[in-house]
Design a protein around this motif. Structure first.
Motif, mmCIF file in Angstrom:
data_model
loop_
_atom_site.group_PDB
_atom_site.id
_atom_site.type_symbol
_atom_site.label_atom_id
_atom_site.label_comp_id
_atom_site.label_asym_id
_atom_site.label_seq_id
_atom_site.Cartn_x
_atom_site.Cartn_y
_atom_site.Cartn_z
ATOM 1 N N ASP A 45 7.414 -30.015 -20.882
ATOM 2 C CA ASP A 45 7.779 -29.631 -19.687
ATOM 3 C C ASP A 45 6.871 -29.995 -18.705
ATOM 4 O O ASP A 45 7.083 -30.502 -17.572
ATOM 5 C CB ASP A 45 7.463 -28.072 -19.724
ATOM 6 C CG ASP A 45 8.753 -27.200 -20.396
ATOM 7 O OD1 ASP A 45 9.730 -27.948 -20.755
ATOM 8 O OD2 ASP A 45 8.558 -26.299 -20.832
ATOM 9 N N LYS A 46 5.484 -30.264 -19.142
ATOM 10 C CA LYS A 46 4.480 -30.887 -18.161
ATOM 11 C C LYS A 46 4.914 -32.355 -17.774
ATOM 12 O O LYS A 46 4.506 -32.865 -17.028
ATOM 13 C CB LYS A 46 3.130 -30.800 -18.686
ATOM 14 C CG LYS A 46 2.804 -29.101 -18.696
ATOM 15 C CD LYS A 46 1.372 -28.964 -19.056
ATOM 16 C CE LYS A 46 1.092 -27.394 -19.161
ATOM 17 N NZ LYS A 46 -0.072 -27.007 -18.685
ATOM 18 N N GLU A 47 5.238 -32.898 -18.934
ATOM 19 C CA GLU A 47 5.553 -34.649 -18.706
ATOM 20 C C GLU A 47 6.804 -34.520 -17.969
ATOM 21 O O GLU A 47 6.951 -35.594 -17.159
ATOM 22 C CB GLU A 47 6.150 -35.119 -20.180
ATOM 23 C CG GLU A 47 4.641 -35.338 -21.098
ATOM 24 C CD GLU A 47 4.825 -35.874 -22.441
ATOM 25 O OE1 GLU A 47 3.992 -36.650 -22.887
ATOM 26 O OE2 GLU A 47 5.962 -35.341 -22.855
ATOM 27 N N LYS A 48 7.836 -33.506 -18.192
ATOM 28 C CA LYS A 48 8.972 -33.785 -17.340
ATOM 29 C C LYS A 48 8.569 -33.437 -16.016
ATOM 30 O O LYS A 48 9.236 -34.080 -14.990
ATOM 31 C CB LYS A 48 10.020 -32.613 -17.910
ATOM 32 C CG LYS A 48 11.222 -32.337 -17.075
ATOM 33 C CD LYS A 48 12.239 -33.615 -17.447
ATOM 34 C CE LYS A 48 13.533 -33.217 -16.898
ATOM 35 N NZ LYS A 48 13.851 -33.468 -15.389
ATOM 36 N N ALA A 49 7.756 -32.510 -15.779
ATOM 37 C CA ALA A 49 7.556 -32.110 -14.337
ATOM 38 C C ALA A 49 6.795 -33.604 -13.535
ATOM 39 O O ALA A 49 7.050 -33.781 -12.453
ATOM 40 C CB ALA A 49 6.371 -30.759 -14.188
#
Length: 143
Positions: A34-38
């Motif tokens: 999720d953090k990489e996607k953000a």
């Protein structure tokens, strides 16, 4: 077709290829967190990648050529941009460091040194140094 159209097209392609290379790094462990996607979402906005192109790149990131920097200075210039993005995006603590380490490997830095490179790059991003200072400090970090 005007000269500016050619420049815009080449610039757009380079940004897409650069973005695809970062997606490839994010996918190196088989998962985009999720953090990489953000981070990728914000990066796509900064690189002016449309939502349609974003989805195509995520689906087919391996079809884009990898254009690693050909010189150490160019590698440091990209690291400067990426370190500032990671720092500004408020990715805190170990996630911040872990992401930048992955990006360092993707830029072609030796995996054995990425912890030290990421430490220094994040410290310089925190200090908000300019590109010339960043490059000079990174080149002389072992002196």
């Amino acid at each position: 077709m005007s000269f500016s159209d050619l420049f815009d097209s080449g610039f757009k392609t380079r940004n897409e290829d650069h973005f695809a290379a970062i997606v490839r790094v994010a996918m190196s462990d088989g998962v985009i967190t999720d953090k990489e996607k953000a981070f990728l979402d914000r990066l796509a906005t900064r690189l002016d990648i449309s939502a349609e192109d974003y989805e195509k790149i995520l689906e087919n990131y391996k079809t884009h050529p990898i254009n690693p920097p050909t010189s150490y200075d160019k590698r440091l210039e990209r690291l400067y941009d990426l370190a500032r993005m990671v720092w500004i995006d408020d990715i805190e603590g170990p996630n911040q460091h872990w992401l930048l380490e992955k990006l360092c490997v993707g830029l072609g830095f030796h995996a054995q040194n990425v912890r030290y490179i990421a430490d220094k790059a994040l410290a310089l991003a925190y200090d908000k140094v300019d590109a010339d200072t960043f490059i000079n400090e990174m080149k002389n970090m072992n002196k």
